[in-house]
Design an enzyme around this catalytic site. Structure first.
Site, PDB file in Angstrom:
ATOM      1  N   ARG A 180       0.887  -1.178   0.000  1.00 35.68           N
ATOM      2  CA  ARG A 180       0.000   0.000   0.000  1.00 35.68           C
ATOM      3  C   ARG A 180       0.915   1.214   0.000  1.00 35.68           C
ATOM      4  O   ARG A 180       1.653   1.452   0.969  1.00 35.68           O
ATOM      5  CB  ARG A 180      -0.916   0.005   1.225  1.00 35.68           C
ATOM      6  N   HIS A 187      -7.117   1.008  -6.645  1.00 37.70           N
ATOM      7  CA  HIS A 187      -7.363   0.112  -5.510  1.00 37.70           C
ATOM      8  C   HIS A 187      -7.974  -1.176  -6.069  1.00 37.70           C
ATOM      9  O   HIS A 187      -9.157  -1.480  -5.854  1.00 37.70           O
ATOM     10  CB  HIS A 187      -8.312   0.797  -4.519  1.00 37.70           C
ATOM     11  N   GLN A 242      -9.899  -3.767  -3.831  1.00 34.41           N
ATOM     12  CA  GLN A 242     -11.220  -3.292  -3.448  1.00 34.41           C
ATOM     13  C   GLN A 242     -12.222  -3.602  -4.561  1.00 34.41           C
ATOM     14  O   GLN A 242     -13.322  -4.112  -4.306  1.00 34.41           O
ATOM     15  CB  GLN A 242     -11.165  -1.769  -3.196  1.00 34.41           C
ATOM     16  N   ASP A 300     -17.479   7.069  -1.277  1.00 31.28           N
ATOM     17  CA  ASP A 300     -16.209   6.930  -0.555  1.00 31.28           C
ATOM     18  C   ASP A 300     -15.892   8.310   0.029  1.00 31.28           C
ATOM     19  O   ASP A 300     -16.536   9.311  -0.327  1.00 31.28           O
ATOM     20  CB  ASP A 300     -15.115   6.466  -1.545  1.00 31.28           C
ATOM     21  N   CYS A 349     -16.581   1.556   0.427  1.00 30.98           N
ATOM     22  CA  CYS A 349     -15.383   0.718   0.655  1.00 30.98           C
ATOM     23  C   CYS A 349     -14.963   0.736   2.119  1.00 30.98           C
ATOM     24  O   CYS A 349     -14.267  -0.174   2.566  1.00 30.98           O
ATOM     25  CB  CYS A 349     -14.248   1.178  -0.240  1.00 30.98           C
ATOM     26  N   ARG A 377     -13.708  -8.700   0.959  1.00 36.77           N
ATOM     27  CA  ARG A 377     -12.286  -8.423   0.694  1.00 36.77           C
ATOM     28  C   ARG A 377     -11.468  -9.693   0.963  1.00 36.77           C
ATOM     29  O   ARG A 377     -10.530 -10.013   0.244  1.00 36.77           O
ATOM     30  CB  ARG A 377     -11.796  -7.275   1.600  1.00 36.77           C
TER      31      ARG A 377
HETATM   32  N1   CP Z   1     -11.372  -0.332   2.085  1.00 41.19           N
HETATM   33  C1   CP Z   1     -10.108  -0.459   2.521  1.00 41.19           C
HETATM   34  O1   CP Z   1      -9.162  -0.648   1.763  1.00 41.19           O
HETATM   35  O2   CP Z   1      -9.975  -0.354   3.869  1.00 41.19           O
HETATM   36  P1   CP Z   1      -8.606  -0.193   4.649  1.00 41.19           P
HETATM   37  O3   CP Z   1      -8.057   1.157   4.318  1.00 41.19           O
HETATM   38  O4   CP Z   1      -8.984  -0.311   6.096  1.00 41.19           O
HETATM   39  O5   CP Z   1      -7.665  -1.280   4.216  1.00 41.19           O
HETATM   40  N1  NVA Z   2     -10.139   6.638  -1.341  1.00 39.25           N
HETATM   41  C1  NVA Z   2      -9.774   6.164  -0.005  1.00 39.25           C
HETATM   42  C2  NVA Z   2      -9.991   4.705   0.083  1.00 39.25           C
HETATM   43  C3  NVA Z   2      -9.676   4.110   1.422  1.00 39.25           C
HETATM   44  C4  NVA Z   2      -9.888   2.635   1.461  1.00 39.25           C
HETATM   45  C5  NVA Z   2      -8.321   6.525   0.274  1.00 39.25           C
HETATM   46  O1  NVA Z   2      -7.499   6.373  -0.614  1.00 39.25           O
HETATM   47  O2  NVA Z   2      -8.047   6.976   1.387  1.00 39.25           O
END
Ligand code: CP
Ligand code: NVA
Length: 316
Positions: free
Chosen positions: A101, A128, A131, A222, A262, A290
């Site tokens: 990440r 993502h 997701q 989101d 999400c 997930r």
């Molecule tokens: N939706 C998602 O990716 O959640 P986290 O940021 O908690 O991993």
């Molecule tokens: N768009 C959000 C998604 C989190 C799972 C972010 O990138 O923070």
């Protein structure tokens, strides 16, 4: 070597193979069967941003498949003690997969460029993909296994989640509508890249909520400020004010419409409590998926990269 840097790495057939594996592994889990398809395999996790769902579902998924996950904390010295090139080459001596990440998509691409172990994007500024895999699985479950001709409408920022969903919905034959203020809409160059790779998508974006919500089978939102954009928080709160997913918007959509997010949600900002907790909301099923989607992805990557053969997967 097969990676998942983004959904550009998958063909529609790959995408279907992963979702089918996810469906099968989920149903086996629900009947008490946890096949150890990744026994003795190890997954490293590198996270530059916070996570609950992605981290825990990958760790739990590896455990259920008989393998081990290693979450790397600050003392591993990611980006501090050595180059990305040296880091990933060392990791590949111990591990079979890595999830990253990252603040920037470039980091995930750079990890994969060394081609020493399969790299999985666990969220970047641009995309993502994990997701989107879980989201499609959730919508498949709620649409009797066929999403062709169904419509997903997203209210809010044209962000990383949206960019992955444009590709994912296209692969399963869905329409995708985005209600979003002009400055935050998806860039034409990105859409052209998708069209070139996968053929013309049925994607429309507009500032007009009513038109975008019309005919929706699924409504998705989101956060307005994604991780890494915190300095823009106040300006974004103003820009997205009228794009909140609330009861007035729900009234514009068909009654059968289901709600996705999400998570994590900023309750009271992009979505109201009464919508998130309503009987139309499937956000916890979505979060749960997930796990199953990523188990499907891990097993698929293991097959693609020669760790296990297809017969072993079929036999369990
Ligand atoms: N939706 C998602 O990716 O959640 P986290 O940021 O908690 O991993
Ligand atoms: N768009 C959000 C998604 C989190 C799972 C972010 O990138 O923070």
């Amino acid at each position: 070597m097969k990676h998942l840097r983004s959904l550009f790495d998958l063909t529609p057939d790959d995408f279907h193979a992963i979702t089918n594996l996810a469906i099968s592994l989920k149903s086996r889990l629900l009947s008490g069967d946890r096949p150890d398809l990744l026994r003795n395999r190890t997954l490293a996790l590198i996270f530059e941003k916070a996570s609950l769902r992605t981290r825990v579902s990958f760790e739990a998924g590896m455990a259920q498949l008989g393998g081990t996950a290693i979450y790397l904390t600050g003392d591993a010295g990611w980006r501090e003690r050595e180059s990305i090139a040296d880091f990933v080459r060392v990791l590949s001596e111990y591990c079979d997969f890595v999830v990253c990440r990252a603040m920037s998509q470039k980091t995930v691409n750079e990890l994969a460029a060394h081609d020493v172990l399969p790299v999985i994007n666990g969220l970047t500024d641009e995309s993502h993909p994990c997701q989107a895999l879980g989201d499609i699985l959730t919508m498949l479950e709620n649409s009797g296994g066929d999403l062709r001709g169904k419509q997903l409408t997203f209210l809010g920022d044209g962000n990383n989640v949206v960019r992955s969903l444009i590709k994912a919905t296209h692969m399963v034959g869905m329409r995708f509508r985005l209600a979003c203020p002009k400055p935050y809409q998806v860039h034409a160059s990105y859409l052209e890249q998708i069209d070139r790779r996968f053929g013309k998508t049925d994607f429309v974006q507009s500032e007009d909520i009513q038109t975008m919500v019309d005919g929706a089978d699924y409504l998705y939102t989101d956060v307005w400020t994604s991780m890494g954009q915190e300095t823009e928080n106040e300006i974004r709160k103003q820009a997205f004010l009228k794009y909140q997913l609330n009861q007035s918007v729900m009234k514009l959509a068909p009654r059968h419409c289901k709600v996705l997010h999400c998570l994590p949600a900023r309750r009271g900002q992009e979505v109201t409590d009464d919508v998130l907790d309503s009987d139309q909301s499937i956000v916890f099923q979505q979060a749960g998926n997930r796990l199953h989607a990523q188990k499907g992805l891990l097993v698929w990557l293991a097959m693609q990269n020669g760790y296990i053969d297809t017969n072993r997967v079929k036999a369990g």
